[in-house]
Motif scaffolding. Structure first.
Motif, PDB file in Angstrom:
ATOM      1  N   PRO A   1       0.799  -1.228   0.000  1.00 43.19           N
ATOM      2  CA  PRO A   1       0.000   0.000   0.000  1.00 43.19           C
ATOM      3  C   PRO A   1       0.832   1.278   0.000  1.00 43.19           C
ATOM      4  O   PRO A   1       0.424   2.292  -0.571  1.00 43.19           O
ATOM      5  CB  PRO A   1      -0.807  -0.111   1.302  1.00 43.19           C
ATOM      6  N   LEU A   2       2.007   1.258   0.641  1.00 40.97           N
ATOM      7  CA  LEU A   2       2.722   2.508   0.847  1.00 40.97           C
ATOM      8  C   LEU A   2       3.394   3.041  -0.408  1.00 40.97           C
ATOM      9  O   LEU A   2       3.685   4.237  -0.489  1.00 40.97           O
ATOM     10  CB  LEU A   2       3.757   2.354   1.970  1.00 40.97           C
ATOM     11  N   MET A   3       3.673   2.173  -1.392  1.00 44.67           N
ATOM     12  CA  MET A   3       4.191   2.726  -2.642  1.00 44.67           C
ATOM     13  C   MET A   3       3.203   3.734  -3.216  1.00 44.67           C
ATOM     14  O   MET A   3       3.575   4.829  -3.638  1.00 44.67           O
ATOM     15  CB  MET A   3       4.449   1.624  -3.668  1.00 44.67           C
ATOM     16  N   TRP A   4       1.909   3.364  -3.214  1.00 39.76           N
ATOM     17  CA  TRP A   4       0.876   4.250  -3.760  1.00 39.76           C
ATOM     18  C   TRP A   4       0.749   5.519  -2.929  1.00 39.76           C
ATOM     19  O   TRP A   4       0.576   6.614  -3.471  1.00 39.76           O
ATOM     20  CB  TRP A   4      -0.457   3.509  -3.822  1.00 39.76           C
ATOM     21  N   VAL A   5       0.847   5.376  -1.608  1.00 36.51           N
ATOM     22  CA  VAL A   5       0.758   6.546  -0.733  1.00 36.51           C
ATOM     23  C   VAL A   5       1.925   7.499  -0.978  1.00 36.51           C
ATOM     24  O   VAL A   5       1.749   8.705  -1.174  1.00 36.51           O
ATOM     25  CB  VAL A   5       0.732   6.117   0.749  1.00 36.51           C
ATOM     26  N   VAL A   6       3.132   6.946  -0.975  1.00 42.23           N
ATOM     27  CA  VAL A   6       4.333   7.775  -1.122  1.00 42.23           C
ATOM     28  C   VAL A   6       4.384   8.437  -2.501  1.00 42.23           C
ATOM     29  O   VAL A   6       4.721   9.621  -2.612  1.00 42.23           O
ATOM     30  CB  VAL A   6       5.598   6.922  -0.877  1.00 42.23           C
ATOM     31  N   LEU A   7       4.039   7.689  -3.553  1.00 41.92           N
ATOM     32  CA  LEU A   7       4.056   8.296  -4.881  1.00 41.92           C
ATOM     33  C   LEU A   7       3.071   9.457  -4.971  1.00 41.92           C
ATOM     34  O   LEU A   7       3.340  10.470  -5.621  1.00 41.92           O
ATOM     35  CB  LEU A   7       3.720   7.259  -5.956  1.00 41.92           C
ATOM     36  N   GLY A   8       1.941   9.320  -4.308  1.00 46.88           N
ATOM     37  CA  GLY A   8       0.971  10.414  -4.326  1.00 46.88           C
ATOM     38  C   GLY A   8       1.436  11.638  -3.563  1.00 46.88           C
ATOM     39  O   GLY A   8       1.048  12.766  -3.880  1.00 46.88           O
TER      40      GLY A   8
END
Length: 417
Positions: free
Chosen positions: A341-348
């Motif tokens: 999940p955190l890849m999507w959070v960090v990229l955003g």
């Protein structure tokens, strides 16, 4: 309001996950119906990933014209049409083309939904809401498995007719089409982000240019994070799942049960991440998750050193089989509570509003291409050496740990520019 809108947007992730598990179930009916050679099966399954990459690459430009919610509606419509045409296909080439189209729609959603959720979320719960995208994906995988099982049970086999007519695998695609229509209807009610309404034109990919090999340094951080999320091997780690479960007493007929267990582990880990991300921050979870992945992947490399056989016919002796099964599931937990999940959070959160969508287009495209590369190279690498294959993924997990510690900034609570 933000939570409701984020949850509504995340429905696109359900399509993403359900489509993935549906294709894995439908191929068992497509193969005998179309007489596919084994060498062509992998292409039909993986071709949608290339469509996803193309959708991600063009999502920024499309969103600049249609807005985030308009692009969500377009993505859902493309998935609905592609899935319906796939259900009606009577040859493998049209089916592959339809899968490419569906992938394009998924690629659009994979860019605009995380960016949309980031922009509408209050800073204090932005990580939690951003993680809803990954939660929707894993729930979609679970739901797709259940739908495939119900249709296969009703027909007796994926290539047999259901009682109301038509082969089961065709109805699997119809289910995705119906779900996509629901997603479009939900997207019609979502508001555009306030930041997007005042946004200046981003200038396309030219806005990402910088002094480090042609890109801004922060864009390179996103590119590397996106690639590493796939290079740890998450999409192939359970290629030998049947072998691992057989080693502790399950049979090949129990494959559905073991797939559900894996999906439930993934869901539980993602829910745990949602509860922790805004408390602990992004970096601690990503560093800890990378460490967990490195240990479990290294354990798998050691266990598979004792494997016998080749190709799909691999056997693990005890206790290596049990240890490998535990390690594989703990790997899913480590990934699900961190890099999933955190890849999507960090990229955003990495990019400012002016370049967010176009930067997401580039980085998410890299993620899809890395997905395709790992999927296509795994069979060859596994034939050469299983310990080497899992050892390679271990190295990437260590790289993910070091790179996060050195280069990835903490974005918890940071006010978006």
């Amino acid at each position: 309001m933000a939570t409701r809108s984020a949850a509504g947007a995340a429905v696109g992730g359900l399509l993403f996950g359900a489509d993935t598990s549906t294709m894995n179930g439908a191929i068992n009916g497509v193969r005998p119906d179309f007489g596919l050679a084994s060498s062509f099966v992998g292409f039909v399954v993986a071709v949608s990933i290339l469509g996803c990459a193309a959708g991600a690459l063009t999502a920024g430009r499309i969103a600049a014209r249609l807005g985030s919610t308009g692009t969500m509606r377009l993505g859902g419509l493309v998935i609905a049409v592609g899935s319906l045409l796939a259900a009606l296909s009577f040859a493998v080439v049209p089916l592959a083309a339809c899968r490419l189209v569906v992938g394009f729609g998924v690629g659009l959603l994979s860019v605009v939904v995380p960016g949309y959720i980031t922009e509408i979320s209050p800073d204090r719960i932005r990580g939690r809401l951003g993680s809803l995208w990954q939660l929707a994906i894993v729930v979609g995988i679970f739901g797709g498995l259940l739908a495939d099982y119900a249709l296969r049970t009703a027909a007796g086999a994926a290539d047999a007719d259901v009682p109301w007519g038509g082969h089961a695998w065709r109805w699997m695609f119809v289910v995705i089409a119906v779900a996509a229509v629901v997603q479009v209807l939900i997207a019609l009610r979502l508001p555009e982000p306030a930041r997007e309404q005042d946004r200046e034109p981003a200038g396309g990919f030219a806005a990402l240019r910088g002094a480090v090999l042609g890109l801004k340094p922060i864009v390179w951080v996103g590119v590397v994070v996106a690639a590493l999320q796939q290079f740890v091997g998450i999409n192939v780690i359970f290629f030998y799942s049947t072998t691992l479960w057989k080693s502790v007493g399950f049979s090949e007929d129990d494959a559905f049960v073991t797939s559900l267990l894996t999906a439930l582990v993934n869901i539980a880990a993602t829910i745990l991440a949602i509860g922790l991300v805004d408390r602990l921050g992004r970096r601690p979870l990503m560093i800890g998750g990378a460490a967990g992945m490195a240990v479990t992947l290294g354990t798998l490399a050691v266990c598979f050193a004792s494997a016998t056989g080749s190709g799909d016919d691999v056997t693990l002796p005890q206790p290596a089989g049990t240890v490998a099964l535990v390690a594989a599931n703990l790997f899913v937990v480590a990934f699900g509570v961190s890099w999933g999940p955190l890849m999507w959070v960090v990229l955003g959160e990495l990019f400012d509003t002016r370049i967010r969508t176009v930067a997401l287009s580039l980085t998410v495209m890299v993620n899809w291409l890395a997905n395709w590369l790992v999927t296509r190279t795994f069979p060859t690498l596994a034939d050469v050496s299983l310990p080497l294959t899992y050892g390679l993924y271990t190295v990437f997990a260590v790289v993910a740990l070091v790179f996060t510690a050195r280069k990835v900034p903490e974005t918890k609570g940071v006010m978006l520019a």
